[in-house]
Design an enzyme around this catalytic site. Sequence first.
Site, short mmCIF file in Angstrom:
data_model
loop_
_atom_site.label_atom_id
_atom_site.label_comp_id
_atom_site.label_asym_id
_atom_site.label_seq_id
_atom_site.Cartn_x
_atom_site.Cartn_y
_atom_site.Cartn_z
N TYR A 161 -8.80 -4.39 0.98
CA TYR A 161 -8.79 -2.93 1.16
C TYR A 161 -8.04 -2.57 2.43
CZ TYR A 161 -10.57 1.80 1.98
OH TYR A 161 -10.68 3.15 2.24
N ALA A 163 -5.82 -4.37 3.98
CA ALA A 163 -4.41 -4.72 3.79
C ALA A 163 -3.69 -3.67 2.95
CB ALA A 163 -4.31 -6.10 3.13
#
Length: 246
Positions: A161, A163
């Site tokens: 998430y 990233a």
Amino acid sequence: MLSPDLDGRTALVTGSAAGLGRAFALALARNGADVAVHYHSSEAAAYATAEEAREAGGGDAVVVQGDVTHPDSVDDLFGEIEAELGSVDVLVNNVGNFAPKHWTDIEYDEWVNVLHTNLTATYLTSKRALPGMREQEWGRVVNVGYASGEKGLVSPKNFPYFAAKTGVLMFTRMLAADTQSDGITANAVSPYVVENSDEFPDDLPRGRPADYRDVTQALLFFCDENSDYISGENIEIDGGWLPEDV
């Protein structure tokens, strides 16, 4: 509450059947926009939101279903919106799943789902919306990031998430640069903990989570006609949160 004049504008909010997406759709409707309420599986909630949007703003509201991680589905749902409401003027990329586990416990399918629902969906819907915005030389793209994304915050938990949302912020800046001569702005709103969260940390800034109004204020600011020089920006709605540990 900010009140941009969105009469005659068409807005699409992805994932707007419930939660923050619903709040975005209703805020835009209250300011005159015709709204496309998008859902993937929450059909009943989407129709309820669309009805509330009509009552809130007096404009039109339609319900569209689709998987925004797949190009054909995105093209189909935009086709429905264009047939019913006209070209999309305001695009809010709200869809994005979580994986609140340590990264080594995340299965491949979960990893791909989080990356695609957050980042790939933002790319696909933005790409599909741009031709219409460019043709009329006006558009607002508002993407949902995460608080402290600008600071490079990461965690072993929910890592895909973080990233993906970092990618969303980079995409936002790129889109702003690519559309600076087209009358289009691209910006991001990045909340920390919002009122619909399942769990609240003990040390919330200002003693509370962000409510929907806190976040929709930023959305409406970016949609205002007078915000036409503001692009590639990110507003963090975190109450002044300074992360020390994740």
